[in-house]
Design an enzyme around this catalytic site. Structure first.
Site, mmCIF file in Angstrom:
data_model
loop_
_atom_site.group_PDB
_atom_site.id
_atom_site.type_symbol
_atom_site.label_atom_id
_atom_site.label_comp_id
_atom_site.label_asym_id
_atom_site.label_seq_id
_atom_site.Cartn_x
_atom_site.Cartn_y
_atom_site.Cartn_z
ATOM 1 N N CYS A 50 2.919 -5.569 3.799
ATOM 2 C CA CYS A 50 4.150 -4.845 4.143
ATOM 3 C C CYS A 50 3.940 -4.020 5.406
ATOM 4 O O CYS A 50 4.809 -3.976 6.286
ATOM 5 C CB CYS A 50 4.568 -3.907 3.003
ATOM 6 S SG CYS A 50 4.920 -4.736 1.442
ATOM 7 N N CYS A 63 1.165 -1.534 0.054
ATOM 8 C CA CYS A 63 1.123 -2.986 0.293
ATOM 9 C C CYS A 63 0.660 -3.282 1.719
ATOM 10 O O CYS A 63 1.371 -2.981 2.682
ATOM 11 C CB CYS A 63 2.521 -3.553 0.034
ATOM 12 S SG CYS A 63 2.798 -5.224 0.639
#
Length: 114
Positions: A33, A30
């Site tokens: 993230c 991600c």
């Protein structure tokens, strides 16, 4: 310091402890993230300075859960997108933030600290 949760039992025990907890549900693939992760680490140090007693009632426990490694925890928590941050107090979920918004993350932490 941010602790990586490695089992469902560890997650459940931490939430049941009644402590103030903020969880970063993330995935290694991600992009957002990866961008917000260093800030989450910074906040963990800012809100829990090492010079203070770690057993204080106002301590906030910062943890992260890899959604691919612990899919049962993620499913139980209702995670639909990454990153998702959830706050827990006295064993109950009290806040949630979807996305990598630093200002909103700080507000979420301020809310659980109060």
């Amino acid at each position: 310091m941010v602790k990586a949760i490695t089992s469902t039992a560890e997650f459940n025990e931490l939430i049941a402890s009644g402590k103030k907890v903020i969880v970063d549900f993330h995935a290694v693939w991600c992009g957002p993230c990866k961008v917000i992760s260093p800030k989450f680490e910074t906040f963990s140090k800012e809100y829990n300075p090492e010079s203070e007693n770690p057993n204080k009632d106002d301590e906030i426990v910062f943890v992260k859960v890899d959604v691919d490694e612990l899919p049962d925890v993620s499913a139980t928590a209702g995670i639909r997108a990454m990153p998702t941050f959830q706050t827990y107090k006295d064993g109950q979920k009290v806040g949630e933030l979807l996305g990598a918004d630093v200002a909103k993350l700080k507000k979420l932490i301020e809310d659980i600290k109060a």
